[in-house]
Design a protein around this motif. Structure first.
Motif, short mmCIF file in Angstrom:
data_model
loop_
_atom_site.label_atom_id
_atom_site.label_comp_id
_atom_site.label_asym_id
_atom_site.label_seq_id
_atom_site.Cartn_x
_atom_site.Cartn_y
_atom_site.Cartn_z
N ILE A 63 0.85 -1.18 0.00
CA ILE A 63 0.00 0.00 0.00
C ILE A 63 0.89 1.23 0.00
O ILE A 63 1.93 1.26 0.65
CB ILE A 63 -0.96 0.00 1.21
N SER A 64 0.47 2.24 -0.74
CA SER A 64 1.20 3.50 -0.78
C SER A 64 0.19 4.62 -0.98
O SER A 64 -0.98 4.37 -1.27
CB SER A 64 2.24 3.49 -1.91
N ARG A 65 0.66 5.84 -0.80
CA ARG A 65 -0.24 6.97 -0.98
C ARG A 65 0.52 8.16 -1.52
O ARG A 65 1.74 8.29 -1.32
CB ARG A 65 -0.93 7.34 0.35
N ASP A 66 -0.22 9.01 -2.21
CA ASP A 66 0.32 10.27 -2.71
C ASP A 66 -0.50 11.37 -2.03
O ASP A 66 -1.66 11.62 -2.41
CB ASP A 66 0.18 10.34 -4.23
N ASN A 67 0.06 11.97 -1.02
CA ASN A 67 -0.70 12.95 -0.24
C ASN A 67 -1.07 14.18 -1.07
O ASN A 67 -2.10 14.80 -0.83
CB ASN A 67 0.09 13.37 1.01
N ALA A 68 -0.24 14.53 -2.02
CA ALA A 68 -0.54 15.70 -2.86
C ALA A 68 -1.77 15.46 -3.73
O ALA A 68 -2.46 16.40 -4.10
CB ALA A 68 0.67 16.03 -3.73
N LYS A 69 -2.02 14.19 -4.04
CA LYS A 69 -3.16 13.84 -4.89
C LYS A 69 -4.31 13.23 -4.11
O LYS A 69 -5.32 12.82 -4.70
CB LYS A 69 -2.71 12.85 -5.97
N ASN A 70 -4.15 13.14 -2.78
CA ASN A 70 -5.19 12.50 -1.94
C ASN A 70 -5.56 11.13 -2.47
O ASN A 70 -6.75 10.76 -2.51
CB ASN A 70 -6.45 13.39 -1.86
N THR A 71 -4.56 10.37 -2.84
CA THR A 71 -4.78 9.08 -3.49
C THR A 71 -4.03 7.98 -2.77
O THR A 71 -2.87 8.17 -2.36
CB THR A 71 -4.35 9.14 -4.96
N VAL A 72 -4.68 6.84 -2.64
CA VAL A 72 -4.05 5.66 -2.07
C VAL A 72 -4.02 4.57 -3.14
O VAL A 72 -4.93 4.47 -3.96
CB VAL A 72 -4.79 5.18 -0.81
N TYR A 73 -2.95 3.80 -3.12
CA TYR A 73 -2.74 2.74 -4.10
C TYR A 73 -2.59 1.40 -3.40
O TYR A 73 -2.12 1.33 -2.25
CB TYR A 73 -1.50 3.00 -4.94
N LEU A 74 -2.94 0.34 -4.10
CA LEU A 74 -2.68 -1.01 -3.63
C LEU A 74 -2.03 -1.77 -4.78
O LEU A 74 -2.68 -2.07 -5.78
CB LEU A 74 -3.96 -1.70 -3.16
N HIS A 75 -0.74 -2.05 -4.61
CA HIS A 75 0.01 -2.81 -5.60
C HIS A 75 -0.05 -4.27 -5.19
O HIS A 75 0.38 -4.62 -4.09
CB HIS A 75 1.45 -2.32 -5.66
N MET A 76 -0.56 -5.11 -6.07
CA MET A 76 -0.76 -6.51 -5.74
C MET A 76 0.04 -7.40 -6.68
O MET A 76 -0.10 -7.29 -7.90
CB MET A 76 -2.25 -6.86 -5.83
N ASN A 77 0.84 -8.24 -6.13
CA ASN A 77 1.65 -9.19 -6.89
C ASN A 77 1.32 -10.62 -6.46
O ASN A 77 0.71 -10.84 -5.41
CB ASN A 77 3.14 -8.93 -6.67
N SER A 78 1.74 -11.56 -7.27
CA SER A 78 1.54 -12.99 -6.96
C SER A 78 0.10 -13.26 -6.56
O SER A 78 -0.18 -13.91 -5.54
CB SER A 78 2.50 -13.42 -5.84
#
Length: 119
Positions: free
Chosen positions: A68-83
């Protein structure tokens, strides 16, 4: 305050996918952001969460595979999923603790995005 998630679809087992979720509205600040999921016939569960400072927390079932990561400037959260595994198939919801311009805190939820992992 609204959360808009996107990135679902169909992926093969072992593959990768990235979900994103952007918050919009009268936002002053965002504290914790996270992803939950709900598979058919199961309760909603926390997948991953991230604080404003970047501290993260993961469900045991996704540790080492999801980030999980986030870009505070964009008010966006990401979920990178592998395997990815078939058991990751679920409806994924993002949520965030949002401080509004009006001075209230709102626990906002996105509409959910579905993805299916085929074996």
């Amino acid at each position: 305050v609204q959360l808009q998630a996107c990135g679902g679809g169909l992926v093969q087992a072992g593959g990768s996918l990235r979900l994103s979720c952007a918050a919009s509205g009268s936002i002053f600040s965002i504290n914790s952001m996270g992803w939950h999921r709900q598979a058919p016939g199961k309760e909603r569960e926390l997948v991953a969460a991230i604080t404003a400072g970047g501290s993260t927390n993961y469900a045991d079932s996704v540790k080492g595979r999801f980030t999980i990561s986030r870009d505070n400037a964009k008010n966006t959260v990401y979920l990178h999923m592998n395997s990815l595994k078939p058991e990751d198939t679920a409806l994924y919801y993002c949520n965030a603790d949002v401080g509004t311009v009006a001075g209230r805190w709102v626990n906002a939820w996105g509409q959910g995005t579905q993805f299916t992992v085929s074996s």
